[in-house]
Design an enzyme around this catalytic site. Structure first.
Site, mmCIF file in Angstrom:
data_model
loop_
_atom_site.group_PDB
_atom_site.id
_atom_site.type_symbol
_atom_site.label_atom_id
_atom_site.label_comp_id
_atom_site.label_asym_id
_atom_site.label_seq_id
_atom_site.Cartn_x
_atom_site.Cartn_y
_atom_site.Cartn_z
ATOM 1 N N ASP A 106 -34.344 53.389 -16.912
ATOM 2 C CA ASP A 106 -34.653 53.960 -15.598
ATOM 3 C C ASP A 106 -35.969 53.405 -15.041
ATOM 4 O O ASP A 106 -36.851 52.996 -15.803
ATOM 5 C CB ASP A 106 -34.753 55.484 -15.740
ATOM 6 N N ASN A 157 -23.116 55.511 -9.990
ATOM 7 C CA ASN A 157 -23.920 54.472 -9.324
ATOM 8 C C ASN A 157 -23.195 53.764 -8.174
ATOM 9 O O ASN A 157 -23.821 53.063 -7.380
ATOM 10 C CB ASN A 157 -24.388 53.409 -10.332
#
Ligand code: FPP
Length: 229
Positions: free
Chosen positions: A17, A65
C-alpha cells in the site's frame, strides 16, 4: 546440473500500500508511484529469495481495484505484465511464479487476455525453479474465494469441513501465511488471504511500499524469529 534443494519455510504475504501517497508527496502522478512500487517489488523478490522465505504472496490487484480510473487501471495492468516479464531475473533467483484470483473462465472474471497470457507465460517459463514461490494475487478477493470454495463443496457433495474448504481454494498448495505485511500506515487486512492468514503474525509499517526494501523486510521477518508458535 543438480538443482539446489527446495526451500519450504516461511510464507510471507504483502499488502503493498501507499504508492499513490508516495507519488503525491513528490508532486508526481499516481502512476509514477505504481511504477516505483513495481520496482520495489522486484527488489523485494530478489531479497526474499535469499532469505528463509519459501513463499511470497503479494496483493497485486483486488476485485475492488477495477473501479479506479481507467488510465490508472491500464497502468497497473501494464506493470503486472512488466513484472511477469522479468523471467530472466526470476530464473536467476530460482523463483517460481504462481497466481491466484478469479479463474479466467468463470463468471465475473475481468482479467484482460494480455494479462492472462503474461501470467501463463511467466508460470510456464519459471516452472522448473525450486526456490521461493512468488504468488501474485490478481483480480483477487478473499471473500469471493471462500464463497466459491463453499459453493464447490455443495456441488461436489463433499463434507463441509476444513480440509474440504482448503482443497477448494484458488491454490490449495499455498501453505498457511506466517507473516502478513502491510505498508503505508494502514492497519487493515482488506480482504486478503482471510483463510490462509488465520494464524499469521501481522506487521504494519508506516513505510510506503515504494520505499520498502531489505531493511524493512528484515525487520518484519524478525517477528518470526523472535518466537515461532
Ligand atoms: C496500493 O497503492 C497498491 C495497489 C493498488 C496495487 C498495485 C501494486 C503495484 C503496482 C505494485 C507492483 C505490483 C505488481 C504485482 C506489479 P495505492 O494506490 O492504494 O496507494 P495509496 O493508498 O497511497 O493511494
Amino acid at each position: 546440473m543438480t538443482q539446489p534443494p527446495a526451500i519450504t519455510t516461511a510464507h510471507v504475504a504483502c499488502i503493498m500500500d501507499g504508492n499513490g501517497r508516495w507519488a503525491k508527496r513528490r508532486g508526481l502522478p499516481r502512476t509514477e508511484g505504481h511504477t516505483a512500487g513495481e520496482e520495489a517489488l522486484a527488489n523485494v523478490v530478489r531479497v526474499a529469495a535469499k532469505r528463509d522465505i519459501g513463499w511470497l504472496t503479494v496483493f497485486g490487484f483486488s476485485t475492488e481495484n477495477w473501479v479506479r480510473p481507467p488510465s490508472e487501471v491500464r497502468h497497473i495492468l501494464g506493470l503486472h505484465r512488466k513484472l511477469f516479464g522479468r523471467v530472466e531475473e526470476l530464473n536467476a533467483n530460482n523463483v517460481r511464479v504462481n497466481w491466484i484470483g478469479r479463474p479466467f473462465d468463470e463468471p465475473g472474471s475481468r482479467t484482460p487476455r494480455a494479462v492472462q497470457q503474461a501470467i501463463a507465460k511467466a508460470i510456464e517459463d519459471t516452472k522448473h525453479n525450486t526456490g521461493m514461490v512468488l504468488t501474485v494475487a490478481f483480480d483477487y478477493g478473499s471473500r469471493v474465494e471462500i464463497t466459491r470454495a463453499a459453493r464447490r463443496i455443495a456441488t461436489d457433495r463433499a463434507p463441509f469441513d476444513l480440509a474440504s474448504m482448503t482443497a477448494r481454494l484458488y491454490d490449495p498448495s499455498l501453505p498457511p501465511v506466517d507473516l502478513l505485511i502491510r505498508t503505508s500506515g494502514e492497519s487493515r487486512i482488506s480482504n486478503f488471504l482471510l483463510w490462509q492468514a488465520a494464524a499469521a503474525r501481522v506487521y504494519f509499517t508506516d513505510c510506503s511500499w515504494p520505499d520498502f526494501g531489505a531493511p524493512q523486510l528484515d525487520e518484519a521477518l524478525s517477528l518470526l524469529t523472535s518466537r515461532r508458535a
